[in-house]
Design a protein around this motif. Structure first.
Motif, PDB file in Angstrom:
ATOM      1  N   LEU A  96     -18.927 -27.594   3.818  1.00  0.00           N
ATOM      2  CA  LEU A  96     -18.976 -29.065   4.483  1.00  0.00           C
ATOM      3  C   LEU A  96     -20.038 -29.506   4.503  1.00  0.00           C
ATOM      4  O   LEU A  96     -20.093 -30.932   4.645  1.00  0.00           O
ATOM      5  N   ILE A  97     -21.239 -28.667   4.737  1.00  0.00           N
ATOM      6  CA  ILE A  97     -22.390 -29.435   5.264  1.00  0.00           C
ATOM      7  C   ILE A  97     -23.153 -30.010   3.730  1.00  0.00           C
ATOM      8  O   ILE A  97     -23.598 -31.014   3.665  1.00  0.00           O
ATOM      9  N   LYS A  98     -22.703 -29.368   3.027  1.00  0.00           N
ATOM     10  CA  LYS A  98     -23.113 -29.721   1.370  1.00  0.00           C
ATOM     11  C   LYS A  98     -22.284 -31.041   1.031  1.00  0.00           C
ATOM     12  O   LYS A  98     -23.183 -32.082   0.659  1.00  0.00           O
ATOM     13  N   ILE A  99     -21.249 -31.318   1.603  1.00  0.00           N
ATOM     14  CA  ILE A  99     -20.183 -32.448   1.215  1.00  0.00           C
ATOM     15  C   ILE A  99     -21.028 -33.621   2.159  1.00  0.00           C
ATOM     16  O   ILE A  99     -21.228 -34.788   1.508  1.00  0.00           O
ATOM     17  N   ALA A 100     -21.101 -33.327   3.376  1.00  0.00           N
ATOM     18  CA  ALA A 100     -22.085 -34.183   4.300  1.00  0.00           C
ATOM     19  C   ALA A 100     -23.294 -34.887   3.750  1.00  0.00           C
ATOM     20  O   ALA A 100     -23.475 -36.110   3.775  1.00  0.00           O
ATOM     21  N   GLU A 101     -24.247 -33.741   3.351  1.00  0.00           N
ATOM     22  CA  GLU A 101     -25.454 -34.101   3.020  1.00  0.00           C
ATOM     23  C   GLU A 101     -25.427 -35.145   1.509  1.00  0.00           C
ATOM     24  O   GLU A 101     -26.335 -35.923   1.294  1.00  0.00           O
TER      25      GLU A 101
ATOM     26  N   LEU B 131     -13.945 -39.621   4.250  1.00  0.00           N
ATOM     27  CA  LEU B 131     -14.326 -38.416   3.906  1.00  0.00           C
ATOM     28  C   LEU B 131     -15.104 -37.538   5.096  1.00  0.00           C
ATOM     29  O   LEU B 131     -14.954 -36.492   5.468  1.00  0.00           O
ATOM     30  N   MET B 132     -15.960 -38.491   5.513  1.00  0.00           N
ATOM     31  CA  MET B 132     -16.878 -37.784   6.729  1.00  0.00           C
ATOM     32  C   MET B 132     -16.018 -37.408   8.118  1.00  0.00           C
ATOM     33  O   MET B 132     -16.273 -36.474   8.606  1.00  0.00           O
ATOM     34  N   LYS B 133     -15.103 -38.283   8.280  1.00  0.00           N
ATOM     35  CA  LYS B 133     -14.251 -37.934   9.467  1.00  0.00           C
ATOM     36  C   LYS B 133     -13.195 -36.527   9.222  1.00  0.00           C
ATOM     37  O   LYS B 133     -13.073 -35.826   9.992  1.00  0.00           O
ATOM     38  N   LYS B 134     -12.859 -36.461   7.756  1.00  0.00           N
ATOM     39  CA  LYS B 134     -12.091 -35.428   7.611  1.00  0.00           C
ATOM     40  C   LYS B 134     -12.680 -34.169   7.715  1.00  0.00           C
ATOM     41  O   LYS B 134     -12.397 -33.405   8.368  1.00  0.00           O
ATOM     42  N   ILE B 135     -14.059 -34.129   6.987  1.00  0.00           N
ATOM     43  CA  ILE B 135     -14.767 -32.942   7.263  1.00  0.00           C
ATOM     44  C   ILE B 135     -15.252 -32.453   8.490  1.00  0.00           C
ATOM     45  O   ILE B 135     -15.359 -31.453   8.873  1.00  0.00           O
ATOM     46  N   GLN B 136     -15.101 -33.609   9.330  1.00  0.00           N
ATOM     47  CA  GLN B 136     -15.806 -33.050  11.039  1.00  0.00           C
ATOM     48  C   GLN B 136     -14.286 -32.486  11.366  1.00  0.00           C
ATOM     49  O   GLN B 136     -14.468 -31.683  12.309  1.00  0.00           O
ATOM     50  N   SER B 137     -13.254 -32.996  11.044  1.00  0.00           N
ATOM     51  CA  SER B 137     -11.995 -32.398  11.522  1.00  0.00           C
ATOM     52  C   SER B 137     -11.842 -30.987  11.128  1.00  0.00           C
ATOM     53  O   SER B 137     -11.562 -29.911  11.847  1.00  0.00           O
ATOM     54  N   ASP B 138     -11.959 -30.773   9.908  1.00  0.00           N
ATOM     55  CA  ASP B 138     -12.007 -29.496   9.207  1.00  0.00           C
ATOM     56  C   ASP B 138     -12.962 -28.471   9.805  1.00  0.00           C
ATOM     57  O   ASP B 138     -12.713 -27.263  10.098  1.00  0.00           O
ATOM     58  N   TRP B 139     -14.268 -28.892  10.320  1.00  0.00           N
ATOM     59  CA  TRP B 139     -15.236 -28.115  10.685  1.00  0.00           C
ATOM     60  C   TRP B 139     -14.601 -27.385  12.024  1.00  0.00           C
ATOM     61  O   TRP B 139     -14.798 -26.243  12.352  1.00  0.00           O
ATOM     62  N   LYS B 140     -13.952 -28.143  12.834  1.00  0.00           N
ATOM     63  CA  LYS B 140     -13.564 -27.578  14.181  1.00  0.00           C
ATOM     64  C   LYS B 140     -12.441 -26.715  13.877  1.00  0.00           C
ATOM     65  O   LYS B 140     -12.148 -25.729  14.769  1.00  0.00           O
ATOM     66  N   LYS B 141     -11.797 -26.720  12.944  1.00  0.00           N
ATOM     67  CA  LYS B 141     -10.651 -25.471  12.855  1.00  0.00           C
ATOM     68  C   LYS B 141     -11.032 -24.382  12.014  1.00  0.00           C
ATOM     69  O   LYS B 141     -10.749 -23.531  12.262  1.00  0.00           O
ATOM     70  N   ILE B 142     -12.264 -24.316  11.652  1.00  0.00           N
ATOM     71  CA  ILE B 142     -12.952 -23.106  11.153  1.00  0.00           C
ATOM     72  C   ILE B 142     -13.614 -22.361  12.100  1.00  0.00           C
ATOM     73  O   ILE B 142     -14.037 -22.964  13.224  1.00  0.00           O
ATOM     74  N   GLY B 143     -13.267 -21.110  12.079  1.00  0.00           N
ATOM     75  CA  GLY B 143     -13.653 -19.998  13.340  1.00  0.00           C
ATOM     76  C   GLY B 143     -15.193 -19.803  13.469  1.00  0.00           C
ATOM     77  O   GLY B 143     -16.126 -20.537  12.869  1.00  0.00           O
ATOM     78  N   HIS B 144     -15.423 -18.899  13.862  1.00  0.00           N
ATOM     79  CA  HIS B 144     -16.768 -18.169  14.409  1.00  0.00           C
ATOM     80  C   HIS B 144     -17.463 -17.946  13.029  1.00  0.00           C
ATOM     81  O   HIS B 144     -16.947 -17.316  12.246  1.00  0.00           O
ATOM     82  N   VAL B 145     -19.081 -18.147  13.040  1.00  0.00           N
ATOM     83  CA  VAL B 145     -19.570 -17.631  11.899  1.00  0.00           C
ATOM     84  C   VAL B 145     -20.747 -16.709  12.631  1.00  0.00           C
ATOM     85  O   VAL B 145     -20.876 -16.667  14.004  1.00  0.00           O
ATOM     86  N   PRO B 146     -21.325 -15.912  12.001  1.00  0.00           N
ATOM     87  CA  PRO B 146     -22.509 -14.985  12.542  1.00  0.00           C
ATOM     88  C   PRO B 146     -23.394 -15.784  13.531  1.00  0.00           C
ATOM     89  O   PRO B 146     -23.791 -16.896  13.365  1.00  0.00           O
ATOM     90  N   ARG B 147     -23.546 -15.096  14.698  1.00  0.00           N
ATOM     91  CA  ARG B 147     -24.396 -16.072  16.089  1.00  0.00           C
ATOM     92  C   ARG B 147     -25.729 -16.440  15.232  1.00  0.00           C
ATOM     93  O   ARG B 147     -26.258 -17.617  15.812  1.00  0.00           O
ATOM     94  N   LYS B 148     -26.333 -15.504  14.462  1.00  0.00           N
ATOM     95  CA  LYS B 148     -27.865 -15.909  14.085  1.00  0.00           C
ATOM     96  C   LYS B 148     -27.911 -17.302  13.279  1.00  0.00           C
ATOM     97  O   LYS B 148     -28.746 -18.039  13.308  1.00  0.00           O
ATOM     98  N   ASP B 149     -26.554 -17.610  12.684  1.00  0.00           N
ATOM     99  CA  ASP B 149     -26.616 -19.043  11.932  1.00  0.00           C
ATOM    100  C   ASP B 149     -25.987 -20.023  12.826  1.00  0.00           C
ATOM    101  O   ASP B 149     -26.009 -21.086  12.013  1.00  0.00           O
ATOM    102  N   SER B 150     -25.242 -19.730  13.699  1.00  0.00           N
ATOM    103  CA  SER B 150     -24.439 -21.140  14.345  1.00  0.00           C
ATOM    104  C   SER B 150     -25.068 -22.178  14.741  1.00  0.00           C
ATOM    105  O   SER B 150     -24.453 -23.179  14.142  1.00  0.00           O
ATOM    106  N   ASP B 151     -26.160 -21.873  15.628  1.00  0.00           N
ATOM    107  CA  ASP B 151     -26.950 -23.038  15.961  1.00  0.00           C
ATOM    108  C   ASP B 151     -27.507 -23.735  14.659  1.00  0.00           C
ATOM    109  O   ASP B 151     -27.203 -25.052  14.683  1.00  0.00           O
ATOM    110  N   ARG B 152     -28.214 -23.152  13.721  1.00  0.00           N
ATOM    111  CA  ARG B 152     -28.699 -23.628  12.997  1.00  0.00           C
ATOM    112  C   ARG B 152     -27.798 -24.598  11.695  1.00  0.00           C
ATOM    113  O   ARG B 152     -28.088 -25.741  11.437  1.00  0.00           O
ATOM    114  N   ILE B 153     -26.702 -24.033  11.505  1.00  0.00           N
ATOM    115  CA  ILE B 153     -25.630 -24.994  10.727  1.00  0.00           C
ATOM    116  C   ILE B 153     -25.117 -25.943  11.434  1.00  0.00           C
ATOM    117  O   ILE B 153     -24.763 -27.228  10.864  1.00  0.00           O
ATOM    118  N   TRP B 154     -24.780 -25.659  12.481  1.00  0.00           N
ATOM    119  CA  TRP B 154     -24.108 -26.981  13.505  1.00  0.00           C
ATOM    120  C   TRP B 154     -25.374 -28.114  13.800  1.00  0.00           C
ATOM    121  O   TRP B 154     -24.841 -29.410  13.115  1.00  0.00           O
TER     122      TRP B 154
END
Length: 672
Positions: free
Chosen positions: A445-450, A464-487
């Motif tokens: 999703l980040i790649k699509i946005a960028e 498209l941007m609105k759709k990927i924002q909605s998809d982002w919310k539906k995806i579960g947790h990621v490793p804690r060390k990556d969470s803040d960075r990718i957000w």
């Protein structure tokens, strides 16, 4: 003044020099050689005489021998003390270890253990710290292994491969350096001891030879006696000898000393005076031993008792026959009391160690019980981890256990923790796999946005941007060390697009609107353009249209999608021309650069383009290197092999792409 008077005065002074120790240091329980009492009747025997105690055995009637058989345990106590003193005779410095306090090494941290070892090696005599260093070394190895297990678990939890695990600690290096210094000093110490022991042995054998010669000297008996006393003093002052030579040397010396006393019967006054002197000092030793038997400090009493036995044997000679058995039995009785107390003391320590063992086994059972429980969530496993960590600390602080079960207890503890970690790792591996999959989804999703944040086709891109924002919310947790960075990365790309969209909508001018309308007209004309089939004429016509397009100027930001349509139209026109692909690409690219160089942000646009081209160049180079490396695996394969051909074709295509990218980069640089 006669020789006898002089001897009496000398003996009287020695009465006040009886060294009685009284310290509060740790016990020396080492033992090696066997030595016996000096109380028995002198007899002339062979050179390597048996111990005086054995000689006394020969004189005792059978009923006394039977009585001694019943008290063999008492003799074992005496033997233990004598053996310990024989061992210390090889290295008298060992006694000094008792002056160094033994700390609670099992409660120290790794760093504290390293510091303590450094202090001991630097400040104390090396022969005095052996037991301390051994205890410190054992504790350090145990605790460092626990730390190593913990780090390995963390490594595996983070997705590492067990075969790749490696951990190095500055504290471990510091400890190893100190321990190496200790070993080097100890080796030097033993080399020095060995040299001194050999010289001392030679000196003592020389004394024995001189002692043997006294029996054949024709001189005044008083002069001979004085010479004998000087030999005794030299014997006492000569340093330690090799442990395996200790008993033979002492027995030989004692044998010849007794022969001298037999010889001395010609002058009984001298012999009786010596007997009296020895009796007085031995009575003082007995009195001190009886005092120690009443002392509550058991270990201190036993250590001093060792010294008393050493003085009894090595510093004093025999007493008159009528006193020998009486004083020896009295000394032995006091010795037994002290040793019995010592045994009771050790029994109490054993009870403490047994209690510690019970506590440690309970802790192990608790860890095993926690490991057997099922954990289905991250929070439940975090709770278990804290509980096990607390139990690990309790285990390390539970104190020592009996040495016979020390290794097996430690093995059970490690097995219980390892079993727990295995289940925990299995849970987190599954959880980690899910989180990793979620991470990949969010990175897409980040790649699509960028990729679309600079898009001018606002109608399509906004949806498209609105759709990927909605998809982002539906995806579960990621490793804690990556969470803040990718957000932050995703948010920045989305914000960039929408901020730009709003800015463009607010900043569009009539001039840009007119430019858009003109470009729309030119685009329609271009789509209807008919080519003649003459390459040069048609190319000139297309370039004329491109220049006209450039001269129209900028369009509103939300209308920049028309540039893409223009490029597609050019692609259609160029496809009808027989031109090199790269040549066509460069014509189009020059048009793109002109567009980037127009407007207020031309410098930033060019910087971004240059960075992009450089990145692509690096990627293509890397791909070429990888393909060329792959060719090395094709050994004994012909070049017409389909796989080899495919690799060669790929390398050729990538090199053409690289050449094109370098040409583009030079064009970008020329724009500055």
């Amino acid at each position: 003044m006669s020789e006898i008077d002089n001897l009496q005065k000398a003996d009287g002074k020695e009465e006040n020099k009886l060294p009685i120790k009284n310290d509060d240091t740790t016990e020396n329980t080492s033992s090696d050689n066997n030595a016996q009492s000096t109380e028995e009747t002198p007899e002339i025997v062979k050179k390597e005489a048996s111990s005086p105690t054995a000689e006394a055995e020969k004189e005792k009637p059978s009923n006394e021998k039977d009585e001694e058989t019943k008290t063999s345990k008492d003799e074992d106590v005496i033997n233990e003390i004598e053996e310990s003193n024989a061992e210390d005779a090889e290295d008298e410095g060992n006694k000094e270890r008792h002056t160094i306090a033994v700390k609670e090494y099992d409660k120290m941290s790794l760093e504290s253990l390293a510091i303590e070892l450094e202090k001991l090696v630097k400040n104390e005599k090396i022969q005095a710290i052996k037991s301390h260093v051994n205890d410190i070394n054992n504790e350090f190895k145990t605790k460092f292994q626990a730390l190593l297990d913990e780090k390995k678990t963390e490594f595996l939890n983070d997705g590492g491969n067990e075969i790749d695990f490696y951990y190095s600690s500055p504290i471990q290096k510091r400890f190893k350096t100190a321990y190496k210094a200790y070993r080097n000093k100890l080796n030097e110490h033993y080399k020095s001891i060995e040299k001194n022991l050999k010289q001392n042995l030679a000196d003592k054998l020389e004394i024995i030879e001189e002692l043997k010669g006294l029996l054949n000297v024709e001189e005044n008996i008083n002069t001979t006696y004085k010479h004998f006393k000087e030999l005794q003093e030299r014997w006492r002052n000569t340093g330690p000898i090799p442990r395996d030579k200790y008993n033979n040397a002492w027995n030989s010396y004692h044998h010849h000393a007794e022969r001298f006393y037999d010889f001395l019967h010609l002058n009984r006054d001298l012999r009786d005076l010596d007997f009296k002197h020895n009796l007085d000092k031995k009575l003082k030793i007995i009195e001190r031993a009886e005092e120690l038997a009443q002392d509550d400090n058991v270990m201190r009493s036993f250590r001093e008792l060792q010294e008393l036995h050493k003085m009894w044997k090595e510093e004093l000679g025999p007493v008159a026959r009528e006193h020998r058995e009486e004083i020896w039995d009295r000394f032995k009785a006091a010795t037994k009391i002290i040793n019995d107390k010592r045994q009771d003391y050790y029994k109490e320590i054993d009870k403490v160690y047994e209690k510690n063992l019970e506590n440690k086994l309970e802790i192990i059972a608790k860890i095993e019980a926690i490991g057997a429980q099922e954990g289905k969530s991250h929070s439940s496993w975090q709770k278990k981890i804290k509980e096990v960590e607390a139990l690990r600390n309790d285990f390390f602080n539970a104190g020592k256990v009996p040495i016979k079960v020390n290794e097996s207890t430690w093995a059970k503890f490690k097995d219980s923790v390892r079993a727990f970690n295995k289940k925990k790792n299995a849970f987190y591996k599954g959880l980690k796999k899910e989180q990793y999959e979620n991470l990949q989804k969010k990175l897409e999703l980040i790649k699509i946005a960028e990729d679309n944040k600079d898009s001018e086709d606002t109608e399509v891109t906004t949806a498209l941007m609105k759709k990927i924002q909605s998809d982002w919310k539906k995806i579960g947790h990621v490793p804690r060390k990556d969470s803040d960075r990718i957000w932050k990365q995703f948010k920045a790309a989305c914000n960039y697009y929408f901020d730009k969209l709003h800015a463009k909508r607010n900043a569009a001018s009539q001039e840009q609107v007119d430019a858009f309308n003109k470009k729309q007209e030119l685009l329609n004309t271009l789509k209807a353009l008919s080519l003649t089939g003459d390459k040069d004429k048609d190319l000139a016509t297309i370039k004329t249209q491109i220049n006209a397009w450039k001269n129209i100027g900028r369009v509103p930001n939300d209308k920049r999608y028309i540039e893409g349509k223009f490029n597609k139209t050019l692609d259609n026109l160029f496809s009808n021309l027989k031109m090199e692909k790269n040549e066509i690409e460069m014509i189009k690219y020059e048009n793109k650069l002109d567009h980037l160089n127009s407007g207020d942000n031309n410098t930033r646009n060019l910087d971004n383009e240059r960075s992009f081209i450089k990145k692509k160049i690096d990627e293509v180079k890397s791909q070429i290197n990888q393909l060329e490396n792959n060719l090395q695996f094709f050994t004994n394969v012909d070049d017409d092999n389909p796989l080899v051909k495919e690799v060669h074709n790929n390398i050729k295509a990538h090199k053409q792409t690289l050449k094109l990218l370098k040409t583009k980069l030079s064009k970008v640089k020329a724009m500055y």
